[in-house]
Design a protein around this motif. Sequence first.
Motif, PDB file in Angstrom:
ATOM      1  N   PRO A   1      -4.571  18.516  -6.017  1.00  0.00           N
ATOM      2  CA  PRO A   1      -6.008  18.820  -5.915  1.00  0.00           C
ATOM      3  C   PRO A   1      -6.774  17.604  -5.421  1.00  0.00           C
ATOM      4  N   VAL A   2      -7.719  17.850  -4.512  1.00  0.00           N
ATOM      5  CA  VAL A   2      -8.510  16.773  -3.928  1.00  0.00           C
ATOM      6  C   VAL A   2      -9.988  17.157  -3.975  1.00  0.00           C
ATOM      7  N   ILE A   3     -10.819  16.249  -4.452  1.00  0.00           N
ATOM      8  CA  ILE A   3     -12.269  16.445  -4.456  1.00  0.00           C
ATOM      9  C   ILE A   3     -12.804  16.000  -3.100  1.00  0.00           C
TER      10      ILE A   3
ATOM     11  N   VAL B   1     -14.651  30.441  -1.750  1.00  0.00           N
ATOM     12  CA  VAL B   1     -14.648  29.880  -3.104  1.00  0.00           C
ATOM     13  C   VAL B   1     -13.816  30.778  -4.018  1.00  0.00           C
ATOM     14  N   HIS B   2     -12.846  30.180  -4.674  1.00  0.00           N
ATOM     15  CA  HIS B   2     -11.958  30.935  -5.561  1.00  0.00           C
ATOM     16  C   HIS B   2     -12.579  31.149  -6.932  1.00  0.00           C
ATOM     17  N   ASP B   3     -13.280  30.125  -7.428  1.00  0.00           N
ATOM     18  CA  ASP B   3     -13.850  30.210  -8.777  1.00  0.00           C
ATOM     19  C   ASP B   3     -14.889  29.115  -8.929  1.00  0.00           C
ATOM     20  N   VAL B   4     -15.770  29.312  -9.906  1.00  0.00           N
ATOM     21  CA  VAL B   4     -16.744  28.299 -10.320  1.00  0.00           C
ATOM     22  C   VAL B   4     -16.521  28.044 -11.803  1.00  0.00           C
ATOM     23  N   VAL B   5     -16.230  26.784 -12.153  1.00  0.00           N
ATOM     24  CA  VAL B   5     -15.944  26.408 -13.539  1.00  0.00           C
ATOM     25  C   VAL B   5     -16.962  25.345 -13.955  1.00  0.00           C
TER      26      VAL B   5
ATOM     27  N   ASP C   1     -10.916  19.189 -14.786  1.00  0.00           N
ATOM     28  CA  ASP C   1      -9.494  19.251 -15.136  1.00  0.00           C
ATOM     29  C   ASP C   1      -8.952  20.667 -14.911  1.00  0.00           C
ATOM     30  N   LEU C   2      -9.681  21.672 -15.396  1.00  0.00           N
ATOM     31  CA  LEU C   2      -9.244  23.055 -15.208  1.00  0.00           C
ATOM     32  C   LEU C   2      -9.202  23.436 -13.730  1.00  0.00           C
ATOM     33  N   SER C   3     -10.166  22.950 -12.965  1.00  0.00           N
ATOM     34  CA  SER C   3     -10.169  23.256 -11.535  1.00  0.00           C
ATOM     35  C   SER C   3      -8.934  22.679 -10.856  1.00  0.00           C
ATOM     36  N   ALA C   4      -8.513  21.490 -11.301  1.00  0.00           N
ATOM     37  CA  ALA C   4      -7.303  20.891 -10.736  1.00  0.00           C
ATOM     38  C   ALA C   4      -6.081  21.756 -11.031  1.00  0.00           C
ATOM     39  N   GLN C   5      -6.013  22.297 -12.249  1.00  0.00           N
ATOM     40  CA  GLN C   5      -4.890  23.171 -12.594  1.00  0.00           C
ATOM     41  C   GLN C   5      -4.917  24.445 -11.762  1.00  0.00           C
TER      42      GLN C   5
END
Length: 377
Positions: free
Chosen positions: A4-6, A48-52, A94-98
């Motif tokens: 995962p990359v920001i 966009v897959h999700d917003v957390v 963290d959850l977005s990285a997973q």
Amino acid sequence: MSDPVIISAVRTPIGTAKHSLRDLTVEQLAGPVVAAAVRRTGLDAATVHDVVLGNCLGPGGNVARVSALAAGLPDTVPGLTVDRQCASGLAAIDLSAQLVRSGAGLVVAGGVESASTAPWRFWPPVGDAEPVRYERAPFAPTAADDLDMGLSNDLLAAEAGVTRARQDAYAARSHALAVAAQQRGAFADELLTVAGVDRDDRPRAGLTPERLARLRPAFREGGTVTAGNSCGISDGAAAVAVVPAETQQRLGVPGLRILATATSGVSPTRPGVGLVPATRLALQRAGLTLDQVDVIELNEAFAGQVLACCDELELDPDRVCREGGALALGHPWGASGAVLMVRLFTQLVTRGQGRHGLAAIAAGGGMGVAAVVERIP
């Protein structure tokens, strides 16, 4: 499995509660930064897959989903709201990285808090008694372990041998650094103007250790924690866009690779130390030592708490929050962990001030979350 990359990071100004952002609800704060985080990637919002999003005191009803809709994202984009207390924003990242490691594409993650508009709650009446105002969430199931944050961190500072003088000096440093950063425009690239507000409320010029030394202890007789060496209750939002490394390479933009994350638990009576084991574990997973980290952003909930953590980590406090931290900028609980990551992005990616970064934050209930990142071209 992709790294995962920001690739974008943005935040609102941080407003002191009941001041500049007092009229904005959580979705009015989070919606614009979610939209901006997507817009800065150059990618289609439909991807966009999700917003957390992290949030502690909002109105419920899935703040992340409401904020995604407020951002103008397609109604096919879901949302997930995370509550890990003060660490919620970093936990959301963290959850977005997973999610990305599991195959998701673009995920927007961060946090939001509007202490100014948070609803009032009441315990139901017992018998003929009146309803009782619900002041705060419990941090532990028994009264003996459920200490207020100020008291628990005052006790932590005392046990760690952190003097009042050190706390006041560190708090004054945070304000001085933040004021200097404001004056040279260091926050400009990360800030999104909302409701006409374009700068953080709280940093104060001329706040010296001598002035802070005049303040009385706020939480216990003979204590060392005061209103001056504690963070402020605040409003604000922050978000980052996380994509697979392949997407970042295809776009040809720099970013922050999330090398490792960690979440740890400690005694609920001393929650402020929670970032210490999380930091150690995240660094171990990343295969790095603190000496190899160029930029370190720890959430400054209380000066005594940050200094106690630095002492335990054998970390020079002068390496922490070199443009001021939450003592000067404020602490919008659910957003604060995400603010740390935005600060890393600005310093490492936008300015190129090093390769590795660490964000770490402690949370009520006795927890800590940490993330180690690496700048990549």
